[in-house]
Design a protein around this motif. Structure first.
Motif, mmCIF file in Angstrom:
data_model
loop_
_atom_site.group_PDB
_atom_site.id
_atom_site.type_symbol
_atom_site.label_atom_id
_atom_site.label_comp_id
_atom_site.label_asym_id
_atom_site.label_seq_id
_atom_site.Cartn_x
_atom_site.Cartn_y
_atom_site.Cartn_z
ATOM 1 N N LEU A 218 0.863 -1.085 0.114
ATOM 2 C CA LEU A 218 -0.004 -0.327 -0.080
ATOM 3 C C LEU A 218 0.885 1.316 -0.014
ATOM 4 O O LEU A 218 0.539 2.275 -0.701
ATOM 5 N N ILE A 221 2.105 2.225 -3.268
ATOM 6 C CA ILE A 221 1.068 2.727 -4.228
ATOM 7 C C ILE A 221 0.700 4.370 -3.747
ATOM 8 O O ILE A 221 0.297 5.317 -4.490
ATOM 9 N N LEU A 222 0.721 4.538 -2.474
ATOM 10 C CA LEU A 222 0.302 5.818 -1.866
ATOM 11 C C LEU A 222 1.529 6.818 -2.087
ATOM 12 O O LEU A 222 1.257 8.200 -2.611
ATOM 13 N N LEU A 223 2.780 6.341 -2.390
ATOM 14 C CA LEU A 223 3.877 7.159 -2.719
ATOM 15 C C LEU A 223 4.072 7.565 -4.113
ATOM 16 O O LEU A 223 4.304 8.857 -4.396
ATOM 17 N N THR A 224 3.700 6.827 -5.053
ATOM 18 C CA THR A 224 3.810 7.050 -6.506
ATOM 19 C C THR A 224 2.689 7.599 -7.139
ATOM 20 O O THR A 224 1.508 7.472 -6.934
ATOM 21 N N ALA A 225 2.915 8.759 -7.744
ATOM 22 C CA ALA A 225 1.910 9.448 -8.469
ATOM 23 C C ALA A 225 1.645 8.527 -10.069
ATOM 24 O O ALA A 225 2.724 7.766 -10.205
ATOM 25 N N THR A 226 0.522 9.067 -10.433
ATOM 26 C CA THR A 226 0.241 8.313 -11.875
ATOM 27 C C THR A 226 1.190 8.802 -12.868
ATOM 28 O O THR A 226 1.230 10.055 -12.961
ATOM 29 N N LYS A 390 -3.230 3.748 -14.163
ATOM 30 C CA LYS A 390 -4.503 3.978 -13.140
ATOM 31 C C LYS A 390 -5.323 2.832 -13.116
ATOM 32 O O LYS A 390 -5.927 2.666 -11.961
ATOM 33 N N ILE A 391 -5.297 2.090 -14.119
ATOM 34 C CA ILE A 391 -6.464 0.805 -14.002
ATOM 35 C C ILE A 391 -5.360 -0.321 -13.147
ATOM 36 O O ILE A 391 -5.966 -0.908 -12.195
ATOM 37 N N ALA A 394 -5.833 0.765 -9.601
ATOM 38 C CA ALA A 394 -7.080 0.241 -8.698
ATOM 39 C C ALA A 394 -7.337 -1.226 -8.621
ATOM 40 O O ALA A 394 -7.684 -1.763 -7.527
ATOM 41 N N LEU A 395 -6.524 -2.007 -9.483
ATOM 42 C CA LEU A 395 -6.667 -3.449 -9.441
ATOM 43 C C LEU A 395 -5.726 -3.910 -8.343
ATOM 44 O O LEU A 395 -6.113 -4.968 -7.541
ATOM 45 N N LEU A 397 -5.175 -2.441 -5.462
ATOM 46 C CA LEU A 397 -5.691 -1.800 -4.281
ATOM 47 C C LEU A 397 -6.759 -3.101 -4.089
ATOM 48 O O LEU A 397 -6.907 -3.651 -3.033
ATOM 49 N N LEU A 398 -7.707 -3.318 -5.132
ATOM 50 C CA LEU A 398 -8.486 -4.571 -5.005
ATOM 51 C C LEU A 398 -7.708 -5.718 -4.361
ATOM 52 O O LEU A 398 -8.321 -6.425 -3.432
ATOM 53 N N PHE A 399 -6.789 -6.174 -4.745
ATOM 54 C CA PHE A 399 -5.901 -7.200 -4.437
ATOM 55 C C PHE A 399 -5.437 -7.301 -2.986
ATOM 56 O O PHE A 399 -5.401 -8.256 -2.101
ATOM 57 N N PHE B 91 5.398 14.582 -3.621
ATOM 58 C CA PHE B 91 4.726 13.179 -3.910
ATOM 59 C C PHE B 91 3.436 13.758 -3.562
ATOM 60 O O PHE B 91 2.890 14.568 -3.015
ATOM 61 N N PRO B 92 2.625 13.015 -4.240
ATOM 62 C CA PRO B 92 1.034 13.371 -4.106
ATOM 63 C C PRO B 92 0.328 13.008 -3.044
ATOM 64 O O PRO B 92 -0.609 12.445 -2.726
ATOM 65 N N MET B 119 -17.013 -2.914 -3.166
ATOM 66 C CA MET B 119 -15.918 -2.751 -4.348
ATOM 67 C C MET B 119 -16.078 -2.392 -5.364
ATOM 68 O O MET B 119 -15.263 -1.661 -6.139
ATOM 69 N N LEU B 127 -11.380 4.583 -10.597
ATOM 70 C CA LEU B 127 -11.319 4.624 -12.001
ATOM 71 C C LEU B 127 -11.661 5.881 -12.568
ATOM 72 O O LEU B 127 -11.058 6.481 -13.628
#
Lengths: 501, 174
Positions: A218, A221-226, A390-391, A394-395, A397-399, B91-92, B119, B127
């Motif tokens: 996690l 994911i939080l650290l990296t910008a898109t 971006k997709i 999201a996926l 995060l789902l996992f 960072f964002p 979910m 998305l």
């Protein structure tokens, strides 16, 4: 003696080749490669994330799958290095130089095939080393009591010094935090609840899978910008096969890579990145074609990739025989062993020898699977790389949510994962390394239990640690590693730049 | 929505100062945690006749944490005003905060609205709103991830994920 080893190994193959275990190895290799290919999820979080899915399997099947994931990631990282000039994981960073140059020349397929062959050779040689070392070191198992086990754990924990990175103080803080998290729950000797804040859920402690998925998955994911998206190059099938010259030139590089990776894999605290960097250095020094390095020389892919995989397999030797995890990913793998009721180390071969040999046999099988599967599947992996980030985010995060939830089928662990995701983000921002925390989180409870069991035997007297030669030796090694920074021993430059620490 | 995606406003203070404040806050938090552990460890029993008690290890660790935090504080003071290149870069922040908040909301409602509905909305948010994907793509992927993921785990991998417990979702059996 040798006949015994061969018999046990053959027994291991019989178990590992059962259709079910073969399937687990196959799934593990595919998932591992996928994790290696995907940006934003590294091997540590990847292995941790899949532990809940293996919890209901038999011990042998579960570990076979997780080990396959572990060395599968090494191969997946190569694919993005070669095709995108972006290493999927740290150990493949150096491969980008010649790997991507080969892609620009239209030789991406050759680079990937040579990397697969090198990885296979390195992995198999290192596993043969594991077979040879297992018996003599495993026979130590009968001499291991709580004081010796404590000595081994001290050696393991002293390694956080080697994983320290830039600041020793912050590495030690990370290590202490890991130990404190490990203290939560029922105390292993007296049975008293500690730091549970009156919550029943915390009696079993904070689940290490939730902690690691949060810290490594996690927080990343939080650290990296898109970031912007780049399209990978897809090599055609015809371009996959290396020429005879490619193969001839790769042989010495693969041999050197195997040596470097295997030797460094044995040294706890060395990560795969150090092996691949030093192997590239060896090519620059000894290769006949060293002038071509940097502009798409096949040696620049063959050497580091072989070293990387020989290292990954070699690093399992200290885990299997001594119970010492050499890197954060292996510490997570050790956690999986413990959750299955197996304690890696000398006692593994006396108490669960069938499982241990089945896992060793599966390493050979897994390396074959990776070689056979991955080259033809290159198109599939490049297709996955085309999915917008971006997709993917999201996926992922789902996992992460599914992975945390399924540990105990409870949202409590999802909250734990979120909490440690934020903590991991803070630690990364403050330059506190995460690796020592993982190491102590896994080893802490074992160390405390062995210390207190030893003192129970000696009725509270610490002299028990000074009267047993093996314990004295192990404690001396641990102390030596711990004070090594004070001796100002020269670290390889690669260690300071090591992204895995 | 622009603000969610765009870069964060540049802080008025320099990066090193921000880092020092962050580090000081972290050091303070660590010392508070350590102090709490010291107090609790003493209550658990530090030393018993047969050797160390349940509180022994935590006490040693807490003392070590205090010493290390002080050492880090000294290092940060020395480094303050030093090398700005140490900064990890922008960072964002807002994006991270929104992601964490969305996860907390999801975890809080998961046992009530079930995995599929929870979910589905979570993925749609990430998305369509955060990632600004087209509606069709967002809906297809969110449905595949939530409903598809649920059946993959529930029916195929035999890993149970939660059903909804509140009407009208319970009537739909999701």
């Amino acid at each position: 003696m040798t006949v015994d080893v061969i018999n046990e190994l053959l027994g291991g193959f019989a178990t590992a080749l059962s259709p079910q275990n073969l399937l687990f190895a196959l799934i593990g290799c595919l998932l591992g490669t996928l994790i290696g290919v995907l940006p934003g999820i590294g091997p540590v979080a990847g292995v941790a994330l899949l532990i809940p899915l293996t919890i209901n399997l038999e011990p042998a099947g579960a570990i076979i799958m997780l080990a396959a994931i572990f060395y599968g990631t090494a191969y997946g990282g190569t694919i993005t290095s070669v095709l995108l000039n972006t290493p999927g994981e740290a150990a493949s960073a150096i491969t980008t130089i010649d790997g991507y140059a080969m892609t620009k020349q239209g030789r991406a397929g050759v680079a990937l095939t040579i990397a697969a062959i090198g990885s296979f050779v390195g992995g198999v040689v290192a596993t043969i080393g594991l077979v040879a070392a297992a018996r003599p070191l495993g026979s130590l198992g009968l001499k291991i009591g709580p004081p010796e086990f404590f000595g081994l754990m001290v050696v393991g924990i002293s390694l956080l010094v080697a994983l320290a990175g830039k600041s020793m103080v912050r590495a030690l803080i990370s290590g202490v935090i890991g130990l404190l998290i490990a203290m939560v729950g029922i105390d292993p000797v007296a049975g008293a609840p500690r730091f549970t804040f009156g919550s029943d859920r915390l009696l079993d402690g904070v689940n290490f899978v939730a902690v690691i998925v949060g810290l490594f998955g996690l927080s990343e994911i939080l650290l990296t910008a898109t970031a912007g998206h780049r399209h990978p190059f897809t090599p055609g099938m015809r371009g996959l096969l290396p020429t005879r010259t490619d193969l001839r030139r790769s042989v010495p590089a693969i041999a050197r890579g195997t040596g470097v990776g295997f030797a460094l894999g044995l040294i706890p605290g060395m990560t795969g990145s150090v092996s691949s960097l030093l192997s590239y250095g060896a090519e620059r020094k000894f290769s006949r074609y060293r002038d071509e390095l940097g502009s798409g020389a096949v040696e620049g892919v063959a050497g580091p990739e072989t070293a990387n995989n020989a290292h990954a397999n070699g690093a399992l030797i200290p885990l299997f025989t001594l119970g010492i995890p050499a890197s954060p990913t292996i510490a997570v793998l050790m956690g999986a062993f413990l959750q299955q009721g197996l304690t890696p180390g000398p006692t593994l071969f006396t108490e669960h020898s069938d499982v241990a040999w089945a896992i060793i046999a599966s390493l050979f099988i897994g390396n074959v699977i990776l070689l056979v599967l991955n080259v033809p599947l290159v198109r599939l992996w490049t297709a996955i790389l085309r999915i917008p980030e971006k997709i993917l985010t999201a996926l992922i995060l789902l996992f992460l949510v599914i992975g945390a939830y399924t540990i105990n089928y409870s949202v409590f662990d999802v909250f734990v994962m979120i909490l440690f995701g934020v903590a991991g983000l803070a630690m990364r921002r403050l330059d506190i390394p995460l690796a020592p925390l993982v190491l102590t989180l896994v080893l802490g409870p074992l160390m405390e239990r062995s210390l207190r069991e030893s003192l129970d035997i000696s009725q509270g007297s610490f002299t028990i640690f000074l009267t047993r030669p093996l314990t004295v030796g192990l404690l001396a090694i641990g102390a030596l590693i711990a004070v090594s920074p004070l001796l100002r021993l020269r670290k390889p430059a690669a260690l300071n730049e090591d992204p895995e620490t | 929505m622009e603000k969610l995606i765009g870069n964060e406003a540049v802080p008025k203070v320099g990066p090193t100062a921000v880092r020092s404040i962050g580090a000081w806050a972290a050091q303070a938090v660590l010392v508070v945690i350590a102090a709490y552990v010291v107090v609790s460890a003493r209550g658990l029993g530090v030393w018993l006749p047969q050797g160390p008690g349940p509180g022994f290890f935590p006490l040693v660790l807490a003392v070590a944490l205090i010493v290390l935090s002080v050492a880090w504080f000294v290092q940060t003071r020395r480094a303050a005003g030093g090398d700005p290149a140490e900064d990890g870069g922008a960072f964002p922040r807002k994006r991270a905060a929104v992601t964490v908040a969305s996860l907390v909301v999801l975890a809080a409602v998961l046992d009530f609205v079930g995995f599929q509905a929870g979910m589905l909305l979570f993925l749609l948010f990430h998305l369509r709103v955060m990632g600004r994907c087209r509606w069709l793509i967002s809906v297809v992927i969110a449905a595949a991830g939530s409903v598809g993921g649920f059946h993959l785990f529930n029916d195929f991998l035999l890993v149970p994920l939660p059903y909804a417990t509140v009407p009208p979702l319970t009537w739909l059996g999701v």
